[in-house]
Write an enzyme that holds these catalytic residues in place. Structure first.
Site, PDB file in Angstrom:
ATOM      1  N   ASP A   1       0.820  -1.211   0.000  1.00 29.05           N
ATOM      2  CA  ASP A   1       0.000   0.000   0.000  1.00 29.05           C
ATOM      3  C   ASP A   1       0.858   1.267   0.000  1.00 29.05           C
ATOM      4  OD1 ASP A   1       0.958  -0.419   2.574  1.00 29.05           O
ATOM      5  OD2 ASP A   1      -1.021  -0.729   3.463  1.00 29.05           O
TER       6      ASP A   1
ATOM      7  N   GLU B   1      -9.592  -1.871   5.202  1.00 31.94           N
ATOM      8  CA  GLU B   1     -10.159  -1.577   6.516  1.00 31.94           C
ATOM      9  C   GLU B   1     -11.494  -2.320   6.689  1.00 31.94           C
ATOM     10  OE1 GLU B   1      -8.330  -0.075   8.547  1.00 31.94           O
ATOM     11  OE2 GLU B   1      -7.524   1.843   7.850  1.00 31.94           O
TER      12      GLU B   1
ATOM     13  N   ASN C   1      -7.384  -3.288  14.336  1.00 31.43           N
ATOM     14  CA  ASN C   1      -8.789  -3.418  13.905  1.00 31.43           C
ATOM     15  C   ASN C   1      -8.975  -4.530  12.872  1.00 31.43           C
ATOM     16  OD1 ASN C   1      -7.610  -2.370  11.615  1.00 31.43           O
ATOM     17  ND2 ASN C   1      -8.939  -0.574  11.448  1.00 31.43           N
TER      18      ASN C   1
END
Ligand code: PGA
Length: 241
Positions: A67, A143, A136
């Site tokens: 990324d 995400e 997370n």
């Protein structure tokens, strides 16, 4: 999924560096997916150490990073491209034209994402990808959400993701970009072999949930459960108790 618990984070980093160098020695034209973040820093340090002591030949290796930040030029100090140059690329004999990277400052970001998917496919796909895990459950900039993008895409970063990248932007949260470009979950899952590393107590809950057995877009790392060749390398603090 193979779970390994190493003696500590340094031992883990050393074992991973040995494994990556072995993979390069076995297959000189290895196609390698690479992560950034804090967790892999110890691994890159061990890679630098090894490249001084007994260098592997990276002249035919190809790399693709997971990324990059949107709006940050490759040469800017906060870019993941700069991080990789400092941490690894300057210390091995990888050819600059063999370094695959998303350009977060490209004028057409959709075209940039398509270019990256094509480049990975043209290289024959990734033989091995190394991953970290967000607290997370994110993988790369995939995400949690109602859906996950299959392919390389532009992603809105979670506040926790931006906070954990503050150090790259002079410790100023305001300067951390709000968007990133990221390989998609299918891009990642098509790597032939996956190694995920997690260290420290702050990752224990995420590791436990990943291994919990439910696959959900609300916890992207859970998709690794469908991959046939995943090794999870942990230190004792990150191990689920
Ligand atoms: P960290 O990030 O290594 O900085 O905790 C890992 C990740 O978010 O993938």
């Amino acid at each position: 999924m193979t779970i390994e618990i190493h003696e500590d984070a340094t031992a883990l980093a050393r074992a991973l560096a040995a494994r990556v160098c072995e993979a390069v020695d076995d297959r000189p034209n290895l196609v390698l997916g690479l992560p950034t973040g804090r967790t892999p820093l110890a691994f890159y340090e061990q890679m630098r150490r090894r490249s001084q002591e007994r260098p592997s030949d990276w002249s035919a290796v190809r790399t693709f990073n997971l990324d990059e930040f949107v709006g940050v030029a490759p040469g800017a100090p906060g870019s993941y491209r700069s991080y990789m140059q400092r941490e690894l690329f300057a210390h091995v004999n990888v050819r600059p034209d063999h370094i695959g990277f998303l350009n977060g400052a490209a004028s057409d970001l959709d075209a940039e994402c398509e270019r990256y998917e094509r480049a990975i496919a043209d290289a024959g796909g990734m033989d091995l990808i190394l991953l970290g895990i967000g607290g997370n459950g994110h993988i790369g900039f995939n995400e949690p959400g109602r859906t996950l993008a299959a392919r390389t895409h532009r992603a809105r970063l979670e506040p926790s993701t931006r906070a954990s990248n503050r150090a790259l932007f002079g410790d100023s949260l305001d300067r951390v970009p709000v968007d990133g470009l990221s390989m998609g979950m299918a891009t990642i899952l098509q790597a032939r072999r996956v190694v995920l590393i997690a260290t420290g107590a702050t990752k224990a809950a995420a590791v436990r949930r990943m291994l919990g057995g439910s696959i959900t877009t609300e916890f992207p790392a859970s998709f690794l459960l469908v991959h046939p060749d995943v090794t999870v390398m942990l230190d004792p603090a990150a191990s689920p108790r």
